[in-house]
Each structure stands twice: as C-alpha cells, then as structure tokens.
Design a protein around this motif. Sequence first.
Motif, PDB file in Angstrom:
ATOM      1  N   ARG A 213       0.833  -1.212   0.000  1.00  0.00           N
ATOM      2  CA  ARG A 213       0.000   0.000   0.000  1.00  0.00           C
ATOM      3  C   ARG A 213       0.863   1.255   0.000  1.00  0.00           C
ATOM      4  O   ARG A 213       0.556   2.229  -0.696  1.00  0.00           O
ATOM      5  CB  ARG A 213      -0.921  -0.004   1.219  1.00  0.00           C
ATOM      6  CG  ARG A 213      -2.067  -0.993   1.138  1.00  0.00           C
ATOM      7  CD  ARG A 213      -3.130  -0.695   2.183  1.00  0.00           C
ATOM      8  NE  ARG A 213      -2.592  -0.722   3.527  1.00  0.00           N
ATOM      9  CZ  ARG A 213      -2.580  -1.806   4.305  1.00  0.00           C
ATOM     10  NH1 ARG A 213      -3.075  -2.945   3.842  1.00  0.00           N
ATOM     11  NH2 ARG A 213      -2.089  -1.750   5.535  1.00  0.00           N
ATOM     12  N   ALA A 217       0.605   3.887  -3.085  1.00  0.00           N
ATOM     13  CA  ALA A 217       0.096   5.237  -2.833  1.00  0.00           C
ATOM     14  C   ALA A 217       1.043   6.290  -3.374  1.00  0.00           C
ATOM     15  O   ALA A 217       0.616   7.329  -3.893  1.00  0.00           O
ATOM     16  CB  ALA A 217      -0.124   5.439  -1.334  1.00  0.00           C
ATOM     17  N   ARG A 221       0.065   8.172  -7.707  1.00  0.00           N
ATOM     18  CA  ARG A 221      -0.365   9.568  -7.772  1.00  0.00           C
ATOM     19  C   ARG A 221       0.299  10.348  -8.900  1.00  0.00           C
ATOM     20  O   ARG A 221      -0.147  11.450  -9.233  1.00  0.00           O
ATOM     21  CB  ARG A 221      -0.096  10.261  -6.436  1.00  0.00           C
ATOM     22  CG  ARG A 221       1.362  10.451  -6.108  1.00  0.00           C
ATOM     23  CD  ARG A 221       1.543  11.041  -4.724  1.00  0.00           C
ATOM     24  NE  ARG A 221       0.897  10.237  -3.691  1.00  0.00           N
ATOM     25  CZ  ARG A 221       1.035  10.431  -2.397  1.00  0.00           C
ATOM     26  NH1 ARG A 221       1.779  11.422  -1.964  1.00  0.00           N
ATOM     27  NH2 ARG A 221       0.430   9.652  -1.524  1.00  0.00           N
ATOM     28  N   TRP A 264      -7.527   6.973  -4.389  1.00  0.00           N
ATOM     29  CA  TRP A 264      -8.428   7.590  -3.405  1.00  0.00           C
ATOM     30  C   TRP A 264      -8.476   6.755  -2.128  1.00  0.00           C
ATOM     31  O   TRP A 264      -8.428   7.299  -1.018  1.00  0.00           O
ATOM     32  CB  TRP A 264      -9.816   7.721  -4.010  1.00  0.00           C
ATOM     33  CG  TRP A 264     -10.849   8.205  -3.042  1.00  0.00           C
ATOM     34  CD1 TRP A 264     -11.001   9.456  -2.546  1.00  0.00           C
ATOM     35  CD2 TRP A 264     -11.891   7.411  -2.448  1.00  0.00           C
ATOM     36  NE1 TRP A 264     -12.065   9.503  -1.683  1.00  0.00           N
ATOM     37  CE2 TRP A 264     -12.635   8.269  -1.597  1.00  0.00           C
ATOM     38  CE3 TRP A 264     -12.282   6.074  -2.568  1.00  0.00           C
ATOM     39  CZ2 TRP A 264     -13.737   7.821  -0.870  1.00  0.00           C
ATOM     40  CZ3 TRP A 264     -13.370   5.625  -1.834  1.00  0.00           C
ATOM     41  CH2 TRP A 264     -14.076   6.502  -0.995  1.00  0.00           C
ATOM     42  N   ARG A 265      -8.536   5.437  -2.284  1.00  0.00           N
ATOM     43  CA  ARG A 265      -8.550   4.557  -1.120  1.00  0.00           C
ATOM     44  C   ARG A 265      -7.212   4.593  -0.379  1.00  0.00           C
ATOM     45  O   ARG A 265      -7.170   4.634   0.859  1.00  0.00           O
ATOM     46  CB  ARG A 265      -8.850   3.112  -1.565  1.00  0.00           C
ATOM     47  CG  ARG A 265     -10.246   2.883  -2.088  1.00  0.00           C
ATOM     48  CD  ARG A 265     -11.258   2.804  -0.949  1.00  0.00           C
ATOM     49  NE  ARG A 265     -10.950   1.745  -0.006  1.00  0.00           N
ATOM     50  CZ  ARG A 265     -11.381   0.492  -0.114  1.00  0.00           C
ATOM     51  NH1 ARG A 265     -12.131   0.135  -1.144  1.00  0.00           N
ATOM     52  NH2 ARG A 265     -11.066  -0.412   0.797  1.00  0.00           N
ATOM     53  N   GLU A 267      -4.809   6.909  -0.315  1.00  0.00           N
ATOM     54  CA  GLU A 267      -4.377   8.173   0.274  1.00  0.00           C
ATOM     55  C   GLU A 267      -4.880   8.361   1.697  1.00  0.00           C
ATOM     56  O   GLU A 267      -4.286   9.098   2.482  1.00  0.00           O
ATOM     57  CB  GLU A 267      -4.801   9.346  -0.605  1.00  0.00           C
ATOM     58  CG  GLU A 267      -3.927   9.480  -1.852  1.00  0.00           C
ATOM     59  CD  GLU A 267      -4.309  10.658  -2.702  1.00  0.00           C
ATOM     60  OE1 GLU A 267      -5.502  11.066  -2.664  1.00  0.00           O
ATOM     61  OE2 GLU A 267      -3.445  11.176  -3.422  1.00  0.00           O
ATOM     62  N   GLY A 268      -5.961   7.681   2.032  1.00  0.00           N
ATOM     63  CA  GLY A 268      -6.457   7.769   3.391  1.00  0.00           C
ATOM     64  C   GLY A 268      -5.812   6.784   4.347  1.00  0.00           C
ATOM     65  O   GLY A 268      -6.064   6.817   5.553  1.00  0.00           O
ATOM     66  N   GLU A 269      -4.943   5.888   3.798  1.00  0.00           N
ATOM     67  CA  GLU A 269      -4.374   4.816   4.617  1.00  0.00           C
ATOM     68  C   GLU A 269      -2.882   4.968   4.876  1.00  0.00           C
ATOM     69  O   GLU A 269      -2.369   4.394   5.842  1.00  0.00           O
ATOM     70  CB  GLU A 269      -4.600   3.466   3.918  1.00  0.00           C
ATOM     71  CG  GLU A 269      -6.055   3.126   3.685  1.00  0.00           C
ATOM     72  CD  GLU A 269      -6.210   1.828   2.906  1.00  0.00           C
ATOM     73  OE1 GLU A 269      -5.176   1.185   2.632  1.00  0.00           O
ATOM     74  OE2 GLU A 269      -7.337   1.461   2.564  1.00  0.00           O
TER      75      GLU A 269
END
Length: 284
Positions: A213, A217, A221, A264-265, A267-269
């Motif tokens: 991940r 990430a 991007r 999107w998923r 970037e929050g992790e």
Amino acid sequence: MAHWTLDDIPWDSFDPSRIDPELVPVIKAAALTEHNSGHYSKYLCNVFRDDPVFCDQAETWAEEETRHGAALGRWAELADPTFDFATTFDRFAREYVIDTEVAGSIRGSRSGEMVARCIVETGTSSFYSALRDATDEPVLKAICHRIAGDEFRHFKLFYSTLKRYLERENLSRRRRLLVALSRMQESEDDELAFAYHCANTPDRPYSRAASGRAYAARAFRHYRIGHIDRSSAMVMKAAGLSPHGRVGRLFAGALWRYLRFRLWRLEGEVPAATNDGGGRSQAA
C-alpha cells in the motif's frame, strides 16, 4: 552496445532542493527490483533454451535493467545519504528468490511468456514516463527519461519475439488477453512490496500488505491520463486487439477509473514518507 551508461547521467546537476520526499521511497524500491533482473534472464534462457538469438537478447535486456537499478540506486544515495544501495540490494537479493530452473514457461507457452513480458515492459515504461514528468529534480528526470526509452524498446523486443512464436504456437486472442490481465494483477506482487520494505522499513517486521500500500500510494499519484492511454494501447497490442477500437477505449477508461479509485482509497491509509523510513535524511 549500451544505449547509455552511468557516465551519461548529468550527476553534477543534482539539486536536493527540488526533490519530492514522497518519491524517494519509491525510487529506492525501484532500484532494487531493476537491479535484480539477472535472475529473470536466467529464467527466460531456460524457457527459450534452444533459441540462442533470443537468449542473447535476454542477457542484453538484463544488463540494461541492471544498469537502471544502478542509476536509481546512486540517485537514491544522493537523495538520502543514509541509504546504502549495495548493502540493501544484497539483503533483498538474498531473501527474495525466484525459481529460475524451470522446464517451461509458467504462462503455459512461449507466446504466453512473451505476452507477460510485454505487460511488464508496458508497466515500467509508463511508470518511468510518469516519474519523469512528475519530478523537477534534473538528475532523476534524466534517469527516468532514459529508462522509459529503454523499457519501450524492451516492449518492442518482446513483442517481435511474440509475433515470431505465434507463427508456430496457436495462442488465441482470448488466451493472450487472459495472460495479459493475469500479469497486470501480479503487478502488486510480493517483489515490489518486499523491495519497498528492504529499502525503507528494514527495522520493522515485514508486512506485504502495508508495504504494498505504501508503495502504490506514492507511485500511483504521478500517473496522468496520457500515461494510462499509452499503457492501454500497449496492453491491447500484446493481447492482439485493436488499441483504438471500442474494446481498447473501454479498457483505457476502466484502467484510469480503477487507478483513481485505488489512489483515493490508498491516500487515506498511508502516512507521509517522513513516518515510514523515507525520511531518514533531509531529502526524504
């Protein structure tokens, strides 16, 4: 003859003030996987053991890939003086081992193997094109520009070999597409995740999921729709489908939407690079 050497890189132009800290962990991981390509040439030469022309080409391919790793590793050491590329690579190569002593391709045929190799080169050519366009650091931009060009040439090498073997092997377009999609799913396999871990978080327990991940990430991007359109066209070509037909357009759109959704998923992790091992120097 090499298309370029490390001496062709404008190392004196290195500008630490223009480094993106989020790119440093990605480059470290990429350096390890590129430098490890000698194992894959052994695998390919076993699969194509009675094709000396291709085996010579595969060995040249591996030499160029290894040079990519050396260039990226040297840049990473400039960006992060605490990073020791040679030592890190030794650990990675010692602990990540692939089976090279094979009787045949894991893809079921030599044509299938070449489809898979085309997909790998598609991914790397688009990846380094995206990094080249994203970075403002002059040396990294020069390295990525050269690597992207090499990877596109490698695609053409494997595609021409694919066409040669399709003349003797009856591999349907459906099968070619399935191999291509399968290899795309493997792009987030253990190799990149473990490389990211070795390069950035070696003092922590290895977690394939967390490392994968973190890498994705920071890598995803930088892609823009033009990079994805070109990648999609190359995938369609390897699969024997028209890059500009309806299926090709649908595939390109789906690939772009998937990438944006995954980012999107992710970037929050994923925390900032300064929290995961990419920040052990002023550059990272």
